[in-house]
Design a protein around this motif. Structure first.
Motif, PDB file in Angstrom:
ATOM      1  N   ARG A  78      -2.266   1.697   1.723  1.00 34.94           N
ATOM      2  CA  ARG A  78      -1.285   2.123   0.690  1.00 34.94           C
ATOM      3  C   ARG A  78      -1.027   3.565   0.607  1.00 34.94           C
ATOM      4  N   LEU A  79      -0.230   4.065  -0.035  1.00 36.26           N
ATOM      5  CA  LEU A  79       0.057   5.623   0.064  1.00 36.26           C
ATOM      6  C   LEU A  79       0.154   6.044  -1.447  1.00 36.26           C
ATOM      7  N   LEU A  80      -0.542   6.919  -1.694  1.00 37.85           N
ATOM      8  CA  LEU A  80      -0.519   7.415  -3.135  1.00 37.85           C
ATOM      9  C   LEU A  80      -0.635   8.917  -3.201  1.00 37.85           C
ATOM     10  N   VAL A  81      -0.388   9.704  -4.271  1.00 42.38           N
ATOM     11  CA  VAL A  81      -0.361  11.051  -4.515  1.00 42.38           C
ATOM     12  C   VAL A  81      -1.389  11.319  -5.624  1.00 42.38           C
ATOM     13  N   ALA A  82      -2.418  12.222  -5.208  1.00 45.37           N
ATOM     14  CA  ALA A  82      -3.087  12.861  -6.389  1.00 45.37           C
ATOM     15  C   ALA A  82      -2.555  14.094  -6.752  1.00 45.37           C
ATOM     16  N   GLY A  83      -2.254  13.971  -8.081  1.00 46.73           N
ATOM     17  CA  GLY A  83      -1.925  15.440  -8.856  1.00 46.73           C
ATOM     18  C   GLY A  83      -2.870  16.533  -8.869  1.00 46.73           C
ATOM     19  N   PRO A  84      -2.340  17.479  -9.550  1.00 46.77           N
ATOM     20  CA  PRO A  84      -3.483  18.704  -9.620  1.00 46.77           C
ATOM     21  C   PRO A  84      -4.377  18.497 -10.745  1.00 46.77           C
ATOM     22  N   ASP A  97       5.783   5.307  -7.329  1.00 43.97           N
ATOM     23  CA  ASP A  97       6.276   5.682  -8.617  1.00 43.97           C
ATOM     24  C   ASP A  97       7.246   6.865  -8.440  1.00 43.97           C
ATOM     25  N   LEU A  98       7.310   7.507  -7.204  1.00 46.84           N
ATOM     26  CA  LEU A  98       7.972   8.415  -6.996  1.00 46.84           C
ATOM     27  C   LEU A  98       9.293   8.369  -6.175  1.00 46.84           C
ATOM     28  N   TRP A  99       9.087   7.809  -5.205  1.00 47.29           N
ATOM     29  CA  TRP A  99      10.051   7.314  -4.253  1.00 47.29           C
ATOM     30  C   TRP A  99      10.487   5.864  -4.302  1.00 47.29           C
ATOM     31  N   PRO A 100      11.506   5.521  -3.702  1.00 44.57           N
ATOM     32  CA  PRO A 100      12.238   3.978  -3.623  1.00 44.57           C
ATOM     33  C   PRO A 100      11.263   3.366  -2.941  1.00 44.57           C
ATOM     34  N   ALA A 101      10.874   1.922  -3.122  1.00 45.41           N
ATOM     35  CA  ALA A 101       9.989   1.462  -2.755  1.00 45.41           C
ATOM     36  C   ALA A 101      10.132   1.114  -1.270  1.00 45.41           C
ATOM     37  N   ASP A 102      11.446   0.796  -0.731  1.00 43.55           N
ATOM     38  CA  ASP A 102      11.715   0.469   0.660  1.00 43.55           C
ATOM     39  C   ASP A 102      11.552   1.752   1.422  1.00 43.55           C
ATOM     40  N   ARG A 103      11.725   2.874   0.997  1.00 39.60           N
ATOM     41  CA  ARG A 103      11.214   4.070   1.741  1.00 39.60           C
ATOM     42  C   ARG A 103       9.801   4.291   2.029  1.00 39.60           C
ATOM     43  N   VAL A 104       8.979   3.967   0.780  1.00 38.73           N
ATOM     44  CA  VAL A 104       7.622   4.121   1.059  1.00 38.73           C
ATOM     45  C   VAL A 104       6.918   2.899   1.823  1.00 38.73           C
ATOM     46  N   ARG A 105       7.594   1.869   1.830  1.00 41.08           N
ATOM     47  CA  ARG A 105       7.140   0.670   2.909  1.00 41.08           C
ATOM     48  C   ARG A 105       7.449   1.090   4.341  1.00 41.08           C
ATOM     49  N   ARG A 106       8.392   1.518   4.537  1.00 39.44           N
ATOM     50  CA  ARG A 106       8.659   2.380   5.759  1.00 39.44           C
ATOM     51  C   ARG A 106       7.858   3.387   6.158  1.00 39.44           C
TER      52      ARG A 106
END
Length: 229
Positions: A41-47, A91-100
């Motif tokens: 999975r791809l995630l983002v850690a904020g400040p 949560d930030l980008w479209p799901a299909d874009r994140v899947r690719r």
């Protein structure tokens, strides 16, 4: 086991972490944001404004830690919206874009290099961060007062605060405090006595350093550094 290296993306760091034992960990505030990979999975850690306590999730982690102020332009979201948060990239980008993108990272020789390539590709598609942001970081990291920094950069206090919220996730006073903590930790980890560390990092005294470490890192300096006494 944790390891890191400089990224080909300017100012960024590529890192990997494989917990060697169950238990909690502590991620300290550093003014940065990270793109993370875990279990495909791809995630983002904020400040962070305070230490983020992890639960020792098994398996390897990988990440790209962006230079302070660089991530919002790449992610398309102001930093303050992710302050003290960990979110799925969906949560930030479209799901299909994140899947690719996740498929590309998962197909790479290793997740860390896959994340770095993704970050480099995204950076090539977006405008570079405002050079003023690096000047803000450099001034505050050198210990310059916030008012002095604003004046030297021809910004009003309100303008500096607004830019800082969008780029770093919090105002310049908090950023200066976080950067001061990191300066102190670098010195202390290199073996500098705490009293000297406090003086060289811009604290009033060692007690001031200890209070700041407890508030930002959630631990006493000796505990954080693995020292006794």
């Amino acid at each position: 086991m944790y390891a890191e290296r400089a990224s080909r993306l300017t100012g960024a760091v590529v890192w990997t972490n494989t917990p060697t034992a169950p238990g909690t960990g502590r991620v300290l505030p550093d003014g940065c944001m990270d793109l993370l990979w875990y279990d495909g999975r791809l995630l983002v850690a904020g400040p962070d404004t305070r230490a983020h306590v992890t639960e020792g999730a098994p398996g390897p982690w990988a990440g790209v830690r962006f230079y302070p102020g660089a991530a919002p332009a790449l992610l398309g979201v102001p930093a303050h919206e992710l302050r003290d948060r960990r979110v799925d990239l969906t949560d930030l980008w479209p799901a299909d874009r994140v899947r690719r993108l996740a498929a590309r990272v998962n197909a790479a020789p290793d997740p860390a290099s896959g994340l770095e390539e993704a970050a480099l590709s995204r950076a090539a598609e977006t405008d570079p961060p405002d050079p003023l942001l690096r000047r803000i970081v450099a001034a505050l990291d050198a210990g310059r007062p916030v008012a002095t920094t604003a004046g030297e950069l021809s910004l009003s206090a309100r303008q500096l605060h607004r830019r800082s919220l969008a780029a770093f996730g919090y105002g310049p006073k908090t950023l200066a405090r976080v950067l001061r903590l990191q300066r102190a930790l670098r010195l202390a980890r290199a073996g500098t006595p705490l009293a000297e560390t406090a003086a060289r990092s811009g604290y009033a005294d060692q007690a001031h350093l200890a209070r700041d470490v407890r508030e930002l890192a959630g631990a006493a300096p000796g505990e954080l550094l693995g020292r006794r006494g």
